[in-house]
Design a protein around this motif. Structure first.
Motif, mmCIF file in Angstrom:
data_model
loop_
_atom_site.group_PDB
_atom_site.id
_atom_site.type_symbol
_atom_site.label_atom_id
_atom_site.label_comp_id
_atom_site.label_asym_id
_atom_site.label_seq_id
_atom_site.Cartn_x
_atom_site.Cartn_y
_atom_site.Cartn_z
ATOM 1 N N GLN A 23 0.819 -1.201 0.000
ATOM 2 C CA GLN A 23 0.000 0.000 0.000
ATOM 3 C C GLN A 23 0.861 1.262 0.000
ATOM 4 N N LYS A 24 2.155 1.114 -0.199
ATOM 5 C CA LYS A 24 3.042 2.273 -0.219
ATOM 6 C C LYS A 24 2.677 3.203 -1.379
ATOM 7 N N GLU A 25 2.865 4.507 -1.156
ATOM 8 C CA GLU A 25 2.542 5.469 -2.207
ATOM 9 C C GLU A 25 3.536 5.405 -3.357
ATOM 10 N N PHE A 26 4.841 5.159 -3.027
ATOM 11 C CA PHE A 26 5.877 5.163 -4.051
ATOM 12 C C PHE A 26 6.507 3.786 -4.199
ATOM 13 N N ASP A 27 6.914 3.486 -5.418
ATOM 14 C CA ASP A 27 7.644 2.249 -5.670
ATOM 15 C C ASP A 27 9.121 2.412 -5.301
ATOM 16 N N VAL A 28 9.714 3.513 -5.758
ATOM 17 C CA VAL A 28 11.135 3.769 -5.474
ATOM 18 C C VAL A 28 11.342 5.253 -5.175
ATOM 19 N N ILE A 29 12.066 5.514 -4.116
ATOM 20 C CA ILE A 29 12.557 6.856 -3.815
ATOM 21 C C ILE A 29 14.079 6.793 -3.899
ATOM 22 N N ALA A 30 14.675 7.794 -4.507
ATOM 23 C CA ALA A 30 16.135 7.857 -4.597
ATOM 24 C C ALA A 30 16.646 9.101 -3.892
ATOM 25 N N LEU A 31 17.802 8.955 -3.275
ATOM 26 C CA LEU A 31 18.464 10.040 -2.547
ATOM 27 C C LEU A 31 19.817 10.300 -3.192
ATOM 28 N N GLY A 32 20.156 11.581 -3.408
ATOM 29 C CA GLY A 32 21.501 11.839 -3.923
ATOM 30 C C GLY A 32 21.609 13.082 -4.768
ATOM 31 N N GLU A 33 22.494 13.000 -5.771
ATOM 32 C CA GLU A 33 22.846 14.170 -6.565
ATOM 33 C C GLU A 33 21.904 14.368 -7.753
ATOM 34 N N LEU A 34 21.573 15.620 -7.985
ATOM 35 C CA LEU A 34 20.875 16.052 -9.184
ATOM 36 C C LEU A 34 21.671 17.236 -9.711
ATOM 37 N N LEU A 35 22.154 17.156 -10.938
ATOM 38 C CA LEU A 35 23.108 18.134 -11.430
ATOM 39 C C LEU A 35 22.960 18.332 -12.934
ATOM 40 N N ILE A 36 23.797 19.206 -13.471
ATOM 41 C CA ILE A 36 23.840 19.432 -14.908
ATOM 42 C C ILE A 36 25.085 18.757 -15.478
ATOM 43 N N ASP A 37 24.879 17.876 -16.458
ATOM 44 C CA ASP A 37 25.981 17.302 -17.232
ATOM 45 C C ASP A 37 26.136 18.119 -18.511
ATOM 46 N N PHE A 38 27.214 18.890 -18.604
ATOM 47 C CA PHE A 38 27.481 19.624 -19.835
ATOM 48 C C PHE A 38 28.269 18.719 -20.777
ATOM 49 N N THR A 39 27.698 18.450 -21.949
ATOM 50 C CA THR A 39 28.380 17.619 -22.936
ATOM 51 C C THR A 39 28.574 18.412 -24.223
ATOM 52 N N GLN A 40 29.693 18.176 -24.885
ATOM 53 C CA GLN A 40 29.970 18.896 -26.126
ATOM 54 C C GLN A 40 28.987 18.465 -27.212
ATOM 55 N N ASN A 41 28.408 19.450 -27.887
ATOM 56 C CA ASN A 41 27.446 19.150 -28.944
ATOM 57 C C ASN A 41 27.702 20.082 -30.128
ATOM 58 N N GLY A 42 28.875 19.918 -30.712
ATOM 59 C CA GLY A 42 29.208 20.704 -31.891
ATOM 60 C C GLY A 42 30.230 21.786 -31.618
ATOM 61 N N ILE A 43 30.573 22.499 -32.679
ATOM 62 C CA ILE A 43 31.551 23.593 -32.643
ATOM 63 C C ILE A 43 30.895 24.847 -33.217
ATOM 64 N N SER A 44 31.133 25.980 -32.569
ATOM 65 C CA SER A 44 30.546 27.231 -33.040
ATOM 66 C C SER A 44 31.282 27.731 -34.286
ATOM 67 N N ASN A 45 30.729 28.779 -34.887
ATOM 68 C CA ASN A 45 31.363 29.389 -36.056
ATOM 69 C C ASN A 45 32.739 29.955 -35.726
ATOM 70 N N CYS A 46 32.961 30.247 -34.448
ATOM 71 C CA CYS A 46 34.255 30.778 -34.009
ATOM 72 C C CYS A 46 35.222 29.673 -33.604
ATOM 73 N N LEU A 74 30.429 23.952 -28.303
ATOM 74 C CA LEU A 74 29.055 24.225 -27.897
ATOM 75 C C LEU A 74 28.669 23.154 -26.870
ATOM 76 N N MET A 75 28.290 23.586 -25.680
ATOM 77 C CA MET A 75 28.004 22.662 -24.591
ATOM 78 C C MET A 75 26.494 22.572 -24.352
ATOM 79 N N GLU A 76 25.995 21.345 -24.299
ATOM 80 C CA GLU A 76 24.572 21.107 -24.049
ATOM 81 C C GLU A 76 24.359 20.783 -22.574
ATOM 82 N N ALA A 77 23.391 21.453 -21.956
ATOM 83 C CA ALA A 77 23.110 21.255 -20.526
ATOM 84 C C ALA A 77 22.108 20.120 -20.350
ATOM 85 N N ASN A 78 22.621 18.935 -20.046
ATOM 86 C CA ASN A 78 21.771 17.759 -19.849
ATOM 87 C C ASN A 78 21.478 17.547 -18.368
#
Length: 328
Positions: A4-27, A31-35
């Protein structure tokens, strides 16, 4: 797992931004994508995709990234009632360099990252009591404040007979020393009922290159019925022992996918293990059941490597089953 629990899974820990390269600018600049990222929340994202009710406990900065993360996480169905905003600390950032084979190196900006300063008093113990499984990693043990919060959460779960799932997800640059990392990972292992560990983490903890010998060393110290070991492109192993039944299984990965980014593969795998347990319970494992469990988890983990990022691009059940069918 009928409950009868409300949730199946609760997780504890880090939530952050993974910046990954996604191309090169004209200069000529990157170009970094915020995932959106963070291993525990990645696990929840996959579980939510599979139809489970999930909730996240953590802290982000009261800044543009923290607000974006709350919006993205809640938009994929993860409950965020215990996601705390900090006015003192900024959202943690990670910059990810991806190699041609999809493997990664990380540069973390976390010394004053909000997730590392989640305090014990910010955790809703009643929320933890209302879940079937509590999932956690080792990054929520890297400093005193968040370590105390993690220990409080795990103890609350233990006292209320909540299943505990642990994935060390070791990131060496975030620890003061490798000795401290090993000590805290061993604590995490000592508390869990379900352990997902990478083969290199198993070797670090046990000083054994042979996986079976490493598992034996863990079992000499800790009573953990279900242990899964991920081996990257070599697939995964599973070991089950409940005092009566002892089983082991090894399943190869799916090579018919084009890997571009391995971020989140282990988290996706871990989520699928928890999904199977939620569907079929934490007892009565058989050789056939373990084979199906690993095959499904390997397929999902293989699929996530075909996309950049993780949290917002998890595969659905139909995609996973189609990949499994294609390999028959």
């Amino acid at each position: 797992m009928k409950s009868q629990k409300e949730f199946d899974v609760i997780a504890l820990g880090e939530l952050l931004i993974d910046f990954t390269q996604n191309g090169i600018s004209n200069c000529g600049n990157w170009l970094m994508e915020a995932n959106p990222g963070g291993a525990p929340c990645n696990v929840l994202a996959m579980l939510s995709k599979l139809g489970h009710k999930t909730s996240f406990i953590g802290q982000v900065g009261n800044d543009m990234f923290g607000k974006m993360l709350k919006e993205r996480v809640s938009s994929i169905g993860i409950d965020v009632q215990n996601l705390v905003f900090s006015d003192e600390y900024n959202t943690t950032l990670a910059f990810v360099h991806t190699a041609p084979d999809g493997d990664r190196d990380f540069s973390f900006y976390r010394k004053t990252g909000a997730d590392a300063f989640l305090s014990k008093d910010k955790i809703n113990a009643e929320l933890i009591k209302n879940t079937k499984i509590l999932h956690y990693g080792s990054l929520s043990m890297t400093n005193k404040t968040v370590n105390e919060a993690t220990e409080f959460a795990l103890q609350t779960a233990k006292e209320n007979k909540i299943l505990l799932s642990f994935d060390p997800n070791l990131r060496k640059p975030l620890w003061n020393s490798i000795e401290e990392a090993k000590e805290r990972i061993c604590y995490g292992i000592s508390m869990c009922n379900i352990l997902k560990i990478a083969e290199e983490e198993l070797e670090l903890i046990t000083d054994e290159q042979n996986i079976e010998k490493g598992i034996e060393k863990i079992r000499q110290k800790y009573s953990i019925p279900l242990i899964t070991v991920t081996k990257g492109k070599h697939g995964s192993d599973c070991f089950y022992a409940d005092g009566k039944t002892e089983l082991k299984m090894s399943v190869p990965t799916f090579s018919n996918v084009k890997t571009i980014d391995t971020t989140g593969a282990g988290d996706t795998f871990c989520a699928c293990i928890l999904h199977e347990i939620l569907e079929n319970g934490y007892k009565n494992f058989t050789q056939d059941r373990l084979t199906k469990l690993l095959t499904f988890a390997n397929a999902a983990a293989s699929l996530i490597t075909t996309k950049k990022g993780a949290l917002c691009v998890m595969p659905n059940k139909q995609e996973i089953e189609e990949l499994m069918d294609s390999a028959k």
